[in-house]
Design an enzyme around this catalytic site. Structure first.
Site, PDB file in Angstrom:
ATOM      1  N   GLU A 298     -49.951  19.637 -48.325  1.00  0.00           N
ATOM      2  CA  GLU A 298     -49.825  19.100 -47.143  1.00  0.00           C
ATOM      3  C   GLU A 298     -49.266  18.867 -45.461  1.00  0.00           C
ATOM      4  O   GLU A 298     -49.659  18.497 -45.319  1.00  0.00           O
ATOM      5  CB  GLU A 298     -47.714  17.536 -47.096  1.00  0.00           C
ATOM      6  CG  GLU A 298     -47.523  17.401 -48.194  1.00  0.00           C
ATOM      7  CD  GLU A 298     -48.456  15.804 -48.767  1.00  0.00           C
ATOM      8  OE1 GLU A 298     -48.926  15.991 -47.902  1.00  0.00           O
ATOM      9  OE2 GLU A 298     -47.739  15.810 -49.491  1.00  0.00           O
TER      10      GLU A 298
ATOM     11  N   HIS B 264     -41.458  17.281 -43.495  1.00  0.00           N
ATOM     12  CA  HIS B 264     -41.736  16.541 -44.624  1.00  0.00           C
ATOM     13  C   HIS B 264     -40.309  16.282 -45.889  1.00  0.00           C
ATOM     14  O   HIS B 264     -40.056  17.405 -46.725  1.00  0.00           O
ATOM     15  CB  HIS B 264     -42.912  16.545 -45.268  1.00  0.00           C
ATOM     16  CG  HIS B 264     -43.447  15.948 -46.205  1.00  0.00           C
ATOM     17  ND1 HIS B 264     -43.026  14.449 -46.640  1.00  0.00           N
ATOM     18  CD2 HIS B 264     -44.047  15.727 -47.825  1.00  0.00           C
ATOM     19  CE1 HIS B 264     -43.590  14.451 -47.264  1.00  0.00           C
ATOM     20  NE2 HIS B 264     -44.938  15.106 -47.748  1.00  0.00           N
TER      21      HIS B 264
ATOM     22  N   HIS C  54     -38.790  14.161 -49.921  1.00  0.00           N
ATOM     23  CA  HIS C  54     -38.963  13.132 -50.771  1.00  0.00           C
ATOM     24  C   HIS C  54     -37.669  12.496 -50.679  1.00  0.00           C
ATOM     25  O   HIS C  54     -37.040  12.647 -52.091  1.00  0.00           O
ATOM     26  CB  HIS C  54     -39.675  13.432 -51.791  1.00  0.00           C
ATOM     27  CG  HIS C  54     -41.165  13.781 -52.123  1.00  0.00           C
ATOM     28  ND1 HIS C  54     -41.194  14.613 -52.855  1.00  0.00           N
ATOM     29  CD2 HIS C  54     -41.740  14.263 -50.493  1.00  0.00           C
ATOM     30  CE1 HIS C  54     -42.527  14.927 -53.048  1.00  0.00           C
ATOM     31  NE2 HIS C  54     -42.907  14.573 -51.638  1.00  0.00           N
TER      32      HIS C  54
ATOM     33  N   TYR D 247     -28.159   1.287 -34.677  1.00  0.00           N
ATOM     34  CA  TYR D 247     -28.829   1.850 -33.851  1.00  0.00           C
ATOM     35  C   TYR D 247     -29.421   3.089 -33.107  1.00  0.00           C
ATOM     36  O   TYR D 247     -30.039   3.420 -32.166  1.00  0.00           O
ATOM     37  CB  TYR D 247     -27.536   1.375 -32.333  1.00  0.00           C
ATOM     38  CG  TYR D 247     -26.830   2.753 -32.397  1.00  0.00           C
ATOM     39  CD1 TYR D 247     -26.938   3.452 -32.158  1.00  0.00           C
ATOM     40  CD2 TYR D 247     -25.176   1.808 -32.812  1.00  0.00           C
ATOM     41  CE1 TYR D 247     -25.887   4.537 -31.637  1.00  0.00           C
ATOM     42  CE2 TYR D 247     -23.859   2.939 -32.664  1.00  0.00           C
ATOM     43  CZ  TYR D 247     -24.446   4.199 -31.923  1.00  0.00           C
ATOM     44  OH  TYR D 247     -23.794   5.065 -32.257  1.00  0.00           O
TER      45      TYR D 247
ATOM     46  N   HIS E 100     -43.697   7.585 -50.750  1.00  0.00           N
ATOM     47  CA  HIS E 100     -43.496   9.141 -51.409  1.00  0.00           C
ATOM     48  C   HIS E 100     -42.534   9.846 -50.283  1.00  0.00           C
ATOM     49  O   HIS E 100     -42.284  10.537 -51.373  1.00  0.00           O
ATOM     50  CB  HIS E 100     -44.972   9.535 -50.498  1.00  0.00           C
ATOM     51  CG  HIS E 100     -45.155  10.852 -50.244  1.00  0.00           C
ATOM     52  ND1 HIS E 100     -47.116  11.122 -50.054  1.00  0.00           N
ATOM     53  CD2 HIS E 100     -45.090  11.936 -50.461  1.00  0.00           C
ATOM     54  CE1 HIS E 100     -46.779  12.706 -49.752  1.00  0.00           C
ATOM     55  NE2 HIS E 100     -46.025  12.794 -49.824  1.00  0.00           N
TER      56      HIS E 100
ATOM     57  N   TYR F 119     -27.344  11.759 -23.797  1.00  0.00           N
ATOM     58  CA  TYR F 119     -25.901  11.977 -24.084  1.00  0.00           C
ATOM     59  C   TYR F 119     -26.044  13.182 -24.776  1.00  0.00           C
ATOM     60  O   TYR F 119     -27.296  14.279 -24.416  1.00  0.00           O
ATOM     61  CB  TYR F 119     -26.634  10.860 -25.651  1.00  0.00           C
ATOM     62  CG  TYR F 119     -25.964  11.558 -26.817  1.00  0.00           C
ATOM     63  CD1 TYR F 119     -24.682  10.882 -26.670  1.00  0.00           C
ATOM     64  CD2 TYR F 119     -25.529  12.647 -27.804  1.00  0.00           C
ATOM     65  CE1 TYR F 119     -23.334  11.200 -27.711  1.00  0.00           C
ATOM     66  CE2 TYR F 119     -24.703  12.619 -28.690  1.00  0.00           C
ATOM     67  CZ  TYR F 119     -23.636  11.704 -28.636  1.00  0.00           C
ATOM     68  OH  TYR F 119     -22.415  12.487 -29.432  1.00  0.00           O
TER      69      TYR F 119
END
Length: 242
Positions: A104, A122, A124, A143, A184, A239
């Site tokens: 990837e 990344h 799954h 939110y 994916h 924040y």
């Protein structure tokens, strides 16, 4: 003096680690590369222990200058060691290690070229992957979508590891820091590994909330408007501790 001795010892350990890993990499490694690889391995293992990936699915990368350290293809995360380090330049040419980078890699490099990202995660993740098969965009169930830049889009399906998938992902990431990949999984980026991971976990949690609320017979979850989420986005800018 205690602080001074600890700092000196830490510096010496980093230099010794750099020398040891440098031998494995075939060139002298900078201390920050050694530290970045250790943090990358810890993050990759965390994706497994917290249920975001199974086996060697998913991948993690972190940028150190013009070098991208990335998990190698097909190596279980619990077996990763300094000898397994894999680094490429922004063109995708291998500059560190001897293992093949994750398949990837095109997605990771596309993000680094297009954004100021310092790390990419990344996965799954189960709930996020399920949502990616149902809708073109994660409904505004909470939110905290604001923390990812707004409504989270689903990038159209393309075969993993292809330029087409990377292109679809970049479009879905426009003004966002995370997106779903149809059939994916997820991809998210941040200034560092912790932020990229936290955004991934937040996305998976929101997907789980939406699936749970949507499963109640005869009822539909209340959704927020984009305006309400945008208002939260403004509040999030201030924040935390400064």
């Amino acid at each position: 003096m205690v602080e001074e001795r600890r700092d000196q010892r830490g510096g010496r350990d980093a230099r010794e680690g750099a020398q040891e890993v440098g031998e494995a990499w075939g060139r002298s490694a900078r201390p920050e590369e050694v530290e970045a690889w250790e943090a990358l391995v810890a993050t990759a293992r965390r994706t497994v222990s917290e249920g975001l990936v199974v086996g060697t699915s998913g991948n993690v990368s972190v940028r150190v200058g013009d070098t991208v350290l990335v998990t190698p293809s097909g190596v279980p995360y619990d077996r990763l060691s300094p000898d397994d380090v894999t680094g490429v330049d922004l063109a995708g040419d291998r500059v560190l290690g001897s293992l093949v980078p994750t398949s990837e890699l095109p997605m990771h490099l596309a993000i680094y070229r297009a954004t100021d990202a310092g790390a990419v995660v990344h996965t799954h993740a189960v709930h996020a992957t399920a949502v990616s098969t149902l809708v073109p965009e994660l409904p505004l169930i909470h939110y905290m979508a604001a923390a990812l830049g707004g409504p989270v889009r689903v990038a159209p399906y393309a075969t993993y590891g292809t330029p087409e998938l990377a292109e679809n992902m970049l479009r879905a990431l426009t003004d966002r820091t995370a997106c779903l990949l149809q059939n994916h999984g997820t991809i998210a980026y941040g200034m560092g590994l912790d932020q990229a991971y936290d955004r991934t976990a937040q996305l998976e949690w929101m997907c789980r909330v939406w699936l749970t609320a949507s499963s109640v017979p005869g009822l539909a979850p209340t959704l927020l408007s984009e305006g309400q989420v945008a208002e939260v986005g403004e509040r999030l800018r201030g924040y935390g501790q400064r």
